[in-house]
Design an enzyme around this catalytic site. Structure first.
Site, mmCIF file in Angstrom:
data_model
loop_
_atom_site.group_PDB
_atom_site.id
_atom_site.type_symbol
_atom_site.label_atom_id
_atom_site.label_comp_id
_atom_site.label_asym_id
_atom_site.label_seq_id
_atom_site.Cartn_x
_atom_site.Cartn_y
_atom_site.Cartn_z
ATOM 1 N N HIS A 229 -18.379 11.960 -25.541
ATOM 2 C CA HIS A 229 -18.078 12.803 -26.755
ATOM 3 C C HIS A 229 -18.817 11.798 -27.983
ATOM 4 C CE1 HIS A 229 -16.907 15.956 -29.215
ATOM 5 N NE2 HIS A 229 -15.917 16.272 -28.771
ATOM 6 N N ARG A 230 -18.953 10.763 -27.752
ATOM 7 C CA ARG A 230 -19.731 9.969 -28.585
ATOM 8 C C ARG A 230 -21.241 10.112 -28.910
ATOM 9 N NH1 ARG A 230 -18.365 4.027 -26.044
ATOM 10 N NH2 ARG A 230 -19.327 5.373 -24.303
#
Length: 258
Positions: A229-230
């Site tokens: 998700h980064r």
């Protein structure tokens, strides 16, 4: 550089280990201990770090496989001595979807997000003592026959532990396929520094509905895209997965025309 050592012998636990395990309710006569080789230690360390440190999420969809299965059969008949597998087709579809949505082909670093220029697809291969991910580099530029030949060569040498480090370090996107074991769907742990991994199970016959009310039976795949998700948000991952679905369900141009 990781060296491969085969340490398959059973070892006798020390008194301290025996006491520790007995405290867990495991009497000494009830088990044996197999030593960890370098491969298993490395896999355990990397996967533990990934699962603990990388904020990840998973996306799934339903993909009809009938057209792709028919195109594969026709391709292998039309091409002399061709033996393209479903996994080869999945790798090519992933690479083409990456061209359309390149943001999934990214890595997080403390220096910034790396946007990779090529689809270097790492393919999970089970070997004695663990798992290794040989890489099909520049998969977006290669034909199906080239991908098929390369995957067969890499997998064969991986199982003999004959790969060079550059052949399994540095991929940008991973594919893990357990369909041959009868697994219908599953999620994978990310393979850092890659931002995504696609998990593929076996297609299953299911009823599907088109615009009308009459159902029909189709071979349906349930792929799972796990994302860091980064570097990949939900919308981006969903767009990539939708493109992958479109490619698999409408494969004529890129399978038979490529």
């Amino acid at each position: 550089m990781i060296t491969h050592q085969e340490i398959a012998k059973t070892i006798d636990p020390s008194d301290a280990i025996v006491a520790e395990l007995e405290a867990l309710g495991l009497p000494q006569a009830s088990y044996s201990i197999q030593a960890l080789d370098v491969t298993r230690k490395t896999v355990a360390r990397r996967l533990t770090e990934s699962f603990r440190d990388v904020p990840h999420f998973a996306l799934q969809c339903k993909v009809e496989m009938d057209a792709l299965l028919a195109c594969r059969k026709r391709f292998n008949v039309d091409q002399t001595n061709a033996s393209v597998t479903i996994n080869d087709l999945i790798i090519k579809a992933c690479a083409l979807a990456i061209k359309r949505f390149p943001a999934v082909n990214s890595s997080f670093t403390q220096h910034g997000i790396l946007r990779h220029h090529n689809a270097d697809i790492a393919v999970a291969v089970a070997i004695e003592g663990g798992l290794i991910t040989p890489i099909v580099r520049h998969a977006e530029t290669k034909s199906l026959t080239e991908i098929s030949a390369e995957v067969k060569d890499l997998a064969a040498r991986a199982k003999r532990k004959r790969l060079q480090p550059h052949e399994y370090f540095g991929g940008t996107f991973s594919v893990s396929n357990l369909g041959m074991f009868g697994v219908s769907s599953f999620g994978s742990i990310l393979n850092p520094p890659q931002g995504c991994i696609l998990s593929i199970g076996a297609p299953e016959k299911q009823y599907v509905f088109d615009d009308g009310d009459e159902p029909r039976i189709a071979q349906v795949l349930t792929p799972t895209l796990t994302c860091d998700h980064r570097v990949v948000d939900g919308a981006t991952g969903a767009q990539w997965l939708q493109e992958f679905k479109t490619l698999v369900e409408k494969p004529e141009d890129w399978v038979l025309g490529g």
